[in-house]
Design a protein around this motif. Structure first.
Motif, PDB file in Angstrom:
ATOM      1  N   TRP A  24       0.867  -1.100  -0.017  1.00 36.46           N
ATOM      2  CA  TRP A  24      -0.049   0.133   0.084  1.00 36.46           C
ATOM      3  C   TRP A  24       0.738   1.054   0.002  1.00 36.46           C
ATOM      4  O   TRP A  24       0.413   2.367  -0.205  1.00 36.46           O
ATOM      5  CB  TRP A  24      -1.016   0.072   1.066  1.00 36.46           C
ATOM      6  N   ILE A  25       2.271   1.131   0.204  1.00 37.19           N
ATOM      7  CA  ILE A  25       3.016   2.135   0.062  1.00 37.19           C
ATOM      8  C   ILE A  25       2.770   3.186  -1.260  1.00 37.19           C
ATOM      9  O   ILE A  25       2.653   4.380  -0.866  1.00 37.19           O
ATOM     10  CB  ILE A  25       4.574   1.962   0.122  1.00 37.19           C
ATOM     11  N   PRO A  26       2.769   2.688  -2.423  1.00 38.73           N
ATOM     12  CA  PRO A  26       2.743   3.531  -3.587  1.00 38.73           C
ATOM     13  C   PRO A  26       1.443   4.263  -3.515  1.00 38.73           C
ATOM     14  O   PRO A  26       1.285   5.589  -3.564  1.00 38.73           O
ATOM     15  CB  PRO A  26       2.482   2.594  -4.723  1.00 38.73           C
ATOM     16  N   ALA A  27       0.290   3.673  -2.919  1.00 37.82           N
ATOM     17  CA  ALA A  27      -0.988   4.264  -2.717  1.00 37.82           C
ATOM     18  C   ALA A  27      -1.089   5.509  -1.700  1.00 37.82           C
ATOM     19  O   ALA A  27      -1.664   6.443  -1.850  1.00 37.82           O
ATOM     20  CB  ALA A  27      -2.164   3.281  -2.257  1.00 37.82           C
ATOM     21  N   ALA A  28      -0.161   5.324  -0.557  1.00 39.27           N
ATOM     22  CA  ALA A  28       0.022   6.180   0.269  1.00 39.27           C
ATOM     23  C   ALA A  28       1.004   7.348  -0.134  1.00 39.27           C
ATOM     24  O   ALA A  28       0.627   8.620   0.171  1.00 39.27           O
ATOM     25  CB  ALA A  28       0.523   5.722   1.733  1.00 39.27           C
ATOM     26  N   VAL A  29       1.941   7.032  -0.868  1.00 43.37           N
ATOM     27  CA  VAL A  29       2.860   7.911  -1.316  1.00 43.37           C
ATOM     28  C   VAL A  29       2.670   8.918  -2.216  1.00 43.37           C
ATOM     29  O   VAL A  29       2.808  10.217  -2.369  1.00 43.37           O
ATOM     30  CB  VAL A  29       4.312   7.371  -1.628  1.00 43.37           C
ATOM     31  N   ILE A  30       1.947   8.315  -3.302  1.00 39.46           N
ATOM     32  CA  ILE A  30       1.681   9.181  -4.705  1.00 39.46           C
ATOM     33  C   ILE A  30       0.578  10.182  -4.447  1.00 39.46           C
ATOM     34  O   ILE A  30       1.238  11.352  -4.806  1.00 39.46           O
ATOM     35  CB  ILE A  30       1.156   8.373  -5.793  1.00 39.46           C
ATOM     36  N   PRO A  31      -0.166  10.194  -3.595  1.00 39.15           N
ATOM     37  CA  PRO A  31      -1.265  11.241  -3.520  1.00 39.15           C
ATOM     38  C   PRO A  31      -0.392  12.344  -2.658  1.00 39.15           C
ATOM     39  O   PRO A  31      -0.649  13.667  -3.155  1.00 39.15           O
ATOM     40  CB  PRO A  31      -2.377  10.732  -2.497  1.00 39.15           C
ATOM     41  N   VAL A  32       0.344  12.064  -1.791  1.00 37.24           N
ATOM     42  CA  VAL A  32       1.185  12.965  -1.064  1.00 37.24           C
ATOM     43  C   VAL A  32       2.212  13.830  -1.968  1.00 37.24           C
ATOM     44  O   VAL A  32       2.398  14.953  -1.854  1.00 37.24           O
ATOM     45  CB  VAL A  32       2.164  12.227   0.252  1.00 37.24           C
ATOM     46  N   VAL A  33       2.896  13.073  -2.817  1.00 32.66           N
ATOM     47  CA  VAL A  33       3.740  13.778  -3.831  1.00 32.66           C
ATOM     48  C   VAL A  33       2.904  14.537  -4.673  1.00 32.66           C
ATOM     49  O   VAL A  33       3.326  15.825  -4.890  1.00 32.66           O
ATOM     50  CB  VAL A  33       4.284  12.512  -4.935  1.00 32.66           C
ATOM     51  N   ILE A  34       1.661  14.163  -5.211  1.00 31.82           N
ATOM     52  CA  ILE A  34       1.055  15.168  -6.102  1.00 31.82           C
ATOM     53  C   ILE A  34       0.620  16.453  -5.347  1.00 31.82           C
ATOM     54  O   ILE A  34       0.595  17.614  -5.653  1.00 31.82           O
ATOM     55  CB  ILE A  34      -0.361  14.434  -6.515  1.00 31.82           C
TER      56      ILE A  34
END
Lengths: 327, 409
Positions: B9-19
């Protein structure tokens, strides 16, 4: 799609005897494969690539997936229904004796009698709010849930296909349908327009006139724009599809999401939210019909859709890679 | 495997933060400007005067929040930028309570007529009001004083105003109509002469305000601002008069060229600008000459007009320009009378103008409130009083002052 399963493994699985898919078949042969929806669809089996090296197998997997999608009767029915919309518009305008008043009806409707090429544009404007999201919802909602409900998902994963790779291939195949759906509307519109009305140089929104060739280039740009616009919804549909084993539920939920987004986009009280809605730029493809071309909405739309693909792709990966595959 | 599940689930958590981080950081970095050398208000005013920018292209965004109700969406596409001369098609085919255009006579009536305008028809009023509500985007191309093009952008529609020498074309893509005006030899910019409702560029609007800079105005320079990616001085005009509705006018002046980049007008006591127009993109290179040659496309209804020499402008109210833009000034009977000067000036259009169209319009009926002796249209910046005998008073003052001015006559 289930063709990477080694034939030897089939007897070990219960239910395996139900499906023809696990029978060893010659390369290029296809077998009838029952789906839970009741539709009988053809699944090609390309046993030859089981033996291929993995990188090439990835491409063959993608090719096989796209072939499966476009051999489905359901896909063809949806594409034909989309192609029927420009035909209906053109015939209705042709047989109505009263000239249409400029400014009434969808944009460009009044220009059809002067130039048949506008049929495709009017059809796009009509299809974008509902018909295109409907077909995308069916395809994207079916990606994972469809496999799960027809009990083919576990065989796909028994074969050495990573879950991430399976998601990626499913998404690319759904994106290929977005391209096909958009092109079908524009090409069918151009053909029926050319058949029923005069065609010639095209008047842009700015009042400038461009040649037929440049108009064709701009029509392709519009097709690219609309395809891009649909990728965000495709990713959302794929994520929803990982949440359930019932494809119809995922399809309906995807369509509902697109409608909710458009409703929110029409409320002026929420204008702070509008630039973040994936439907916000859907009808701004007309910016490609200005002179000079206004690329700003193309760029904003591309960034927005990429963000949606990244977010919902990651969510789909998180869900799908941690999911217990029970069917 | 099970222990590692959360890692998926790391990508799902990181990508919105990056955006979210990128979405916040990019505008911030664009706003970070090197501090400009300090200049006095007189220096900044001189910069505007010395500005030598004659050719540019850019995107202008105009936002009006005048307290007017939003007009029905159907009006926006078709009547935006409609001709202000009574020569429109006269058929506003909207489902909205569209006023019947008593002043217009179809496409043939005004062909070849001298005199600039027939009167402010109700359709023109609605189009002028339309431009005074909500947000509008226009692309502007300017090459010298005689080659200009303004494209007012709507979704799936566009209104163009093209000036090339003495030829002025106005094209409406949704109605497929074009108006061709031939200007007399000596004339100013197209926007001023045609009296058409269109989006004003920041420099045009800034000039209107700067013309009125006089001892009744305090001029100061605020902090550095960034407009369209360019660093700019913020020139602030504050009226000394306390009875005007205008609180302050802020003009962003490009630090490199002296070109006004943004004008925003804030009502007295308000925090946010009631009206602002500014560049969101600006390119100082000369636009392509092709843009200024306009040929009406096939299938377009073309109306020909000839504009004769107009009497010199008799002055305009400071902020009343928008409200008065549809007003005729071609005939002596309709010449506006300005009472007072500076920010609290009142413009009077005497009886005899086509005010019956104004008062009988159901659209205006909804917008105005009945007062003693007439109807008042109140906005945060401008008040308009239409008296029962047909006189029109407008100004950036309260309704009471307009009524007093009307009663004094």
């Amino acid at each position: 799609m289930s063709s990477e399963i080694a034939p030897e493994s089939a007897p070990e699985h219960p239910n395996a005897g139900d499906t023809a898919a696990v029978q060893p078949l010659a390369a290029g042969a296809s077998a009838e494969h029952p789906l839970s929806a009741g539709a009988s669809t053809e699944h090609p089996l390309d046993g030859a690539y089981v033996a291929l090296a993995r990188p090439r197998a990835g491409w063959a997997f993608l090719g096989s997936e796209i072939a499966v999608l476009f051999r489905r009767r359901r896909t063809w029915v949806m594409l034909i229904a989309l192609a029927a919309i420009p035909v209906l518009i053109a015939v209705a305008v042709r047989i109505s004796s009263a000239g249409s008043t400029p400014g009434r009806g969808p944009a460009f409707l009044g220009q059809i009698t002067n130039n048949g090429l506008f049929v495709g544009l009017v059809a796009l404007i009509i299809c974008i709010p509902l018909f295109l999201p409907l077909t995308i919802g069916v395809v994207a909602g079916d990606t994972i849930a469809g496999e799960a409900s027809s009990s083919t998902l576990r065989y796909l994963l028994v074969a050495p296909v990573g879950r991430a790779r399976l998601l990626l291939v499913k998404f690319v195949a759904a994106a290929a349908f977005c391209v096909a759906a958009t092109l079908v509307i524009i090409v069918a519109g151009a053909l029926i327009g050319a058949a029923l009305f005069p065609i010639g140089s095209v008047t842009l929104l700015s009042g400038d006139t461009v040649s037929l060739g440049e108009a064709g280039v701009r029509a392709l740009l519009i097709a690219a724009y609309v395809t891009l616009s649909l990728l965000g919804l495709t990713a959302i549909g794929m994520f929803i599809s990982t949440l359930t084993d019932i494809p119809v539920g995922a399809m309906a939920a995807t369509v509902v999401v697109s409608i909710i987004s458009q409703v929110l986009d029409s409320l002026p009280q929420l204008d702070w939210l509008h630039p973040w809605l994936f439907t916000h730029y859907w009808l701004d493809f007309a910016d490609l019909l200005r002179q000079p071309i206004d690329w700003s909405s193309f760029g904003s739309n591309a960034l927005l859709q990429l963000a949606y693909v990244a977010v919902f792709g990651a969510l789909a990966f998180g869900r799908f890679s941690t999911k217990d595959i029970l069917s | 495997m099970t222990n590692n599940k959360w890692k998926r689930w790391i990508p799902a958590a990181v990508i919105p933060v990056v955006i979210a981080g990128v979405a916040i950081a990019v505008p911030l970095s664009a706003n970070a400007t090197d501090s400009l050398p300090t200049k006095s208000p007189q220096d900044v005013l001189a910069m505007i005067g010395d500005s030598t920018v004659t050719a540019f292209s850019g995107t202008v965004e105009q936002t009006a929040n005048l307290g007017l109700p939003e007009l029905p969406a159907g009006i926006s596409a078709s009547s935006l930028g409609a001709s202000g001369t009574g020569s429109g098609t006269g058929s506003d085919s909207n489902a909205s309570p569209s006023p019947s255009s008593t002043g217009s006579s179809g496409t043939s009536g005004s062909s070849g007529s001298s005199g600039s305008a027939a009167g402010p028809s109700a359709a023109d009023v609605s189009s002028a009001l339309q431009l005074l509500t909500g947000t509008h985007t226009a692309r502007v191309y300017v090459d010298g004083a005689t080659q200009q093009r303004v494209q007012v952008i709507d979704q799936l529609a566009e209104t163009d105003l093209v000036r090339n020498g003495s030829d002025v074309w106005q094209y409406d893509s949704s109605k497929q109509t074009a108006v061709h005006t031939t200007l007399p030899a000596k004339s100013g910019s197209a926007g001023d002469n045609s009296g058409d409702a269109t989006v004003q560029t920041p420099e045009q609007l800034a000039q209107k305000f700067l013309d009125d800079v006089d001892p009744t105005t305090n001029v100061s320079v605020g902090g550095d601002v960034t407009v369209a990616g360019r660093s700019a001085y913020d020139l602030i005009l504050t009226p000394q008069a306390t009875d005007t509705l205008v609180g302050s006018v802020s003009i962003a002046v490009d630090s490199a060229t002296g070109l006004p980049l943004q004008v925003s007008v804030t009502a007295r006591g308000a925090a946010d600008a009631a009206f602002s127009t500014g560049f969101t993109a600006l390119d100082l290179s000369t636009p392509s000459a092709d843009l200024f040659s306009f040929t009406p496309p096939a299938g377009t209804v073309v109306t020909e007009k000839t504009m004769t020499e107009k009497p010199a402008p008799t002055g305009s109210a400071a902020a009343g320009s928008g409200a008065a833009s549809g007003a005729p000034d071609g005939s002596a009977a309709a010449k506006p009378v300005v009472t007072g000067s500076g920010w609290d000036a009142i413009v009077e259009l005497p009886a005899g103008t086509d005010a019956s169209a104004l008062t009988s319009s159901p659209l205006l009926g909804e917008l105005t409130t009945a007062v003693d002796g007439g109807h008042v249209l109140s906005t945060t910046l401008v008040t308009v009083l239409v008296t029962d005998d047909g006189r029109v008073y407008a100004g950036s003052v309260s309704a009471d002052q307009l009524q007093a001015a009307a009663a004094a006559k």
